[in-house]
Design an enzyme around this catalytic site. Structure first.
Site, PDB file in Angstrom:
ATOM      1  N   GLY A 230       9.329  -0.821  24.721  1.00  0.00           N
ATOM      2  CA  GLY A 230      10.760  -0.714  24.470  1.00  0.00           C
ATOM      3  C   GLY A 230      11.609  -0.522  25.707  1.00  0.00           C
ATOM      4  CD  GLU A 231       9.502   2.090  30.317  1.00  0.00           C
ATOM      5  OE1 GLU A 231       9.395   1.297  31.288  1.00  0.00           O
ATOM      6  OE2 GLU A 231       8.921   3.187  30.273  1.00  0.00           O
TER       7      GLU A 231
ATOM      8  CD  GLN B 250      28.468  11.742  17.620  1.00  0.00           C
ATOM      9  OE1 GLN B 250      27.972  12.683  18.237  1.00  0.00           O
ATOM     10  NE2 GLN B 250      27.744  10.754  17.127  1.00  0.00           N
TER      11      GLN B 250
ATOM     12  CE  LYS C 274      40.531  10.024   6.274  1.00  0.00           C
ATOM     13  NZ  LYS C 274      39.612   9.054   6.857  1.00  0.00           N
TER      14      LYS C 274
ATOM     15  CG  ASP D 204      30.077   2.699  10.295  1.00  0.00           C
ATOM     16  OD1 ASP D 204      29.309   1.747  10.061  1.00  0.00           O
ATOM     17  OD2 ASP D 204      29.681   3.762  10.797  1.00  0.00           O
ATOM     18  CB  THR D 205      29.919   2.937   5.363  1.00  0.00           C
ATOM     19  OG1 THR D 205      30.933   3.944   5.219  1.00  0.00           O
ATOM     20  CG2 THR D 205      28.838   3.439   6.307  1.00  0.00           C
ATOM     21  N   GLY D 206      32.866   1.238   5.237  1.00  0.00           N
ATOM     22  CA  GLY D 206      33.925   0.725   4.370  1.00  0.00           C
ATOM     23  C   GLY D 206      34.390   1.688   3.296  1.00  0.00           C
ATOM     24  N   GLY D 207      33.815   2.883   3.239  1.00  0.00           N
ATOM     25  CA  GLY D 207      34.184   3.838   2.197  1.00  0.00           C
ATOM     26  C   GLY D 207      35.626   4.289   2.271  1.00  0.00           C
TER      27      GLY D 207
END
EC number: 2.7.6.1
Length: 325
Positions: free
Chosen positions: A46-47, A105, A201, A233-236
């Site tokens: 994986g390097e 973040q 919200k 992102d997830t659309g929520g």
């Protein structure tokens, strides 16, 4: 006479990682240059290995890489590319990050949490980056995380002009999906001469991606509503906001976002939503695999290319910002 004078000219070199080569090729075409040939592959464990096949000594180098999935791999590859250029005696290294990883973040919500957006900035600086060029950070204060110049571009013009040409502006209302996007939504209102509404919200602090929509502030009944956000992102969040608008009598809803991450359940949520169109830019790879005909992707390559040229020619990147206000 002491010293040596040189008559050499400045040299721009554009490098691309493997995360989103299509955007890099488009930026290179806009600039009228070729991407520097690069040998990059993964070892069995994986390097990542990277080697540039042209000399970068004394050149102004621009390294473009979007932080898309798998995000940790592509962040690491960009860091390795920067380190390689530093050790190759590049004159300057500008990091182009159309979609900045870990941008959400950007502060501590609870004790013992990291500020990962700052960590990414520190890693880029330590690797050897002199400057960052990015598009629509999640929050403006991330610019201050990097100890050096940050050119923060906005896709507002690209998105707003598309929407403005598509709908009847007399029926248009710009909607912020939460309080944090109000300032951006205000700029949309100025651009399109449209009123503002806000979806209030509350997010479940213990469950990721769980949002409860409470109410709509502003007049949306019988209006064509444009929900504006920086990423989906997830659309929520955005689908719940759209449902609230329809529940309050909206005639139609169009969703726009700079970064279409679209992970996990996003495909099903977008497909089942009553939203007529989702408009993104190509800061991330084209979500064509979702097979949704109501997704439109607009190119920001011309804007990035112009910013690169301004940086290289010691011009004014601020002029791009002023045009977007």
């Amino acid at each position: 006479m002491t010293g040596i004078k040189t008559t050499g000219e400045k040299k721009l070199m554009l490098f691309s990682g493997r995360a989103h080569p299509e955007l890099a090729e488009e930026v290179a075409h806009q600039l009228g240059v070729d991407l520097v040939p690069t040998k990059a592959f993964d070892f069995a464990n994986g390097e990542i290995y990277v080697r540039f096949e042209e000399s970068a000594r004394g050149a102004d180098c621009f390294v473009i890489q979007s932080h898309t999935a798998p995000i940790n791999k592509w962040v690491m590859e960009q860091l390795i590319m920067i380190d390689a250029l530093k050790r190759a005696s590049a004159r300057s290294i500008t990091v182009i990050v159309p979609s900045y990883g870990y941008a959400r973040q950007d502060k501590k919500h609870k004790g013992r949490e990291p500020i990962s957006a700052r960590l990414v900035a520190d890693l880029l600086k330590t690797a050897g980056a002199d400057r960052i060029l990015t598009v629509d950070l999640h929050t403006d204060q991330i610019q201050g995380f990097f100890d050096g110049p940050v050119d923060h571009l906005s896709a507002l013009n690209v998105l707003a002009d598309y929407v403005g040409a598509k709908v009847d502006r007399s029926k248009l209302t710009v909607v912020s999906p939460d309080a944090g996007r109000v300032r951006v939504a205000d700029r949309w209102c100025d651009r399109l001469d449209a009123p503002l509404a806000i979806v209030h919200k509350r997010r479940d602090k213990d469950v990721a991606n769980q949002v409860t929509v409470h109410e709509v502030v502003g007049e949306v009944k019988g209006r064509v509503c444009v929900l504006v956000d920086d990423m989906i992102d997830t659309g929520g969040t955005i689908c719940a906001a759209a449902e609230a608008l329809f529940a309050h009598g909206a005639e139609d809803v169009i969703v726009t976002a700079t970064h279409g991450i679209l992970s996990g359940p996003a495909a099903d949520r977008l497909k089942n939503s009553k939203v007529s169109e989702f408009v993104f830019t190509n800061t991330l790879p084209d979500p064509s695999d979702l097979e949704l005909d109501k997704i439109t992707v607009l190119s920001i390559a011309p804007m990035i290319a112009r910013a690169v040229r301004e940086v290289f020619e010691d011009g004014s990147v601020t002029s791009l910002f002023e045009e977007q206000q």
